[in-house]
Design an enzyme around this catalytic site. Structure first.
Site: not given
Ligand code: PGA
Length: 248
Positions: A5-7, A91, A161, A167, A227
């Site tokens: 998930n590149w956001k 999400h 999650e 994050g 992420g």
């Molecule tokens: P992260 O994010 O790996 O940066 O903790 C995971 C996600 O938001 O799916």
């Protein structure tokens, strides 16, 4: 499966192409693991030619109506033409911005109806000693899947999650992941019967190349949602390798 998930990254199309091509090249001989990469929507069309049967384009969100006066939205129907196979729904970063359970239900339904797979994100904000968070996870799953019948089980993935890990600095321990996976599996069984067993359960939240092998081998899960570490080709490929190394 491993989902990146590149956001809202990277900042340029050039970087996005470089990242996608680097991961694709290093994983081209891996056959066991399904890889899904979810770039920002603006890169979906230019990255469509990079996608393959096993290096699949996903989106971070999609709207449930096929078309109409919905400023700023993109529909599942529109994504379909760019070989998008997966849509992340619910999400925690979107829930925080006000996405409701009702909207999530509709998005899951619209996604599977178009033949795409919904990656439904669930997770508790915090844990309480009395175990109320379990009821919370169950409610989130049942609500998201409320209008999705058993015939779509192959188009549903649950990504567990814990919000505090997303994050964050530290992933959940593999023992807790295992416990949650058993709990989620039971919820899916109660909902869809044995058909529910084909729904894949992923873990996400601070996954990195160091903790991935342990989480995937002892977590009783079928994949990872990554992420930050999916933005570094080498890290992401190392995570995929740890999944691909598992016996089928
Ligand atoms: P992260 O994010 O790996 O940066 O903790 C995971 C996600 O938001 O799916």
């Amino acid at each position: 499966m491993v989902v990146g998930n590149w956001k809202m990254n990277p900042q340029t199309l050039l970087e996005a192409k470089k990242l996608a091509l680097a991961v694709k090249l290093s994983t081209r001989l891996m056959r066991k693991t399904q890889i899904v990469f979810c770039p920002p929507i603006v890169y979906v069309s230019p990255l469509a030619p990079v996608a393959t049967n096993n290096f699949i384009l996903g989106c971070q969100d999609a709207f449930y109506e096929p078309s109409g006066s919905f400023t700023g939205e993109v529909s599942v129907t529109q994504l379909h033409q760019f070989k998008v196979g997966f849509v992340i729904v619910g999400h925690s970063e979107r829930r925080k911005k006000g996405e409701t359970e009702e909207t999530i239900t509709k998005k899951v339904k619209a996604t599977v109806a178009q033949g795409l797979t919904a990656i439904v994100c669930v997770g508790e904000d915090k844990r309480d000693a009395s175990g109320e968070y379990l009821g919370h996870i169950k409610d989130q799953i049942l609500s998201a899947l409320k209008d999705t019948t058993k015939k779509y089980v192959d188009h549903i993935v649950i990504a567990y999650e814990p919000v505090w890990a997303v994050g964050g600095a530290k992933a959940m321990g593999s023992r807790e992941v295992h416990e949650m996976a058993i709990f989620i599996r039971k919820v899916l069984r109660d909902l869809y019967g044995v058909a529910g067993d084909s729904i894949r359960i992923l873990y996400g939240g601070a996954v990195n190349p160091t903790n991935a092998p342990e989480i995937i081998s002892s977590g009783f899960i079928q994949g990872l949602l990554v992420g930050r570490e999916s933005l570094k080709a080498k890290s992401f490929v190392d995570i995929i390798k740890s999944v691909d190394a598992l016996p089928l």
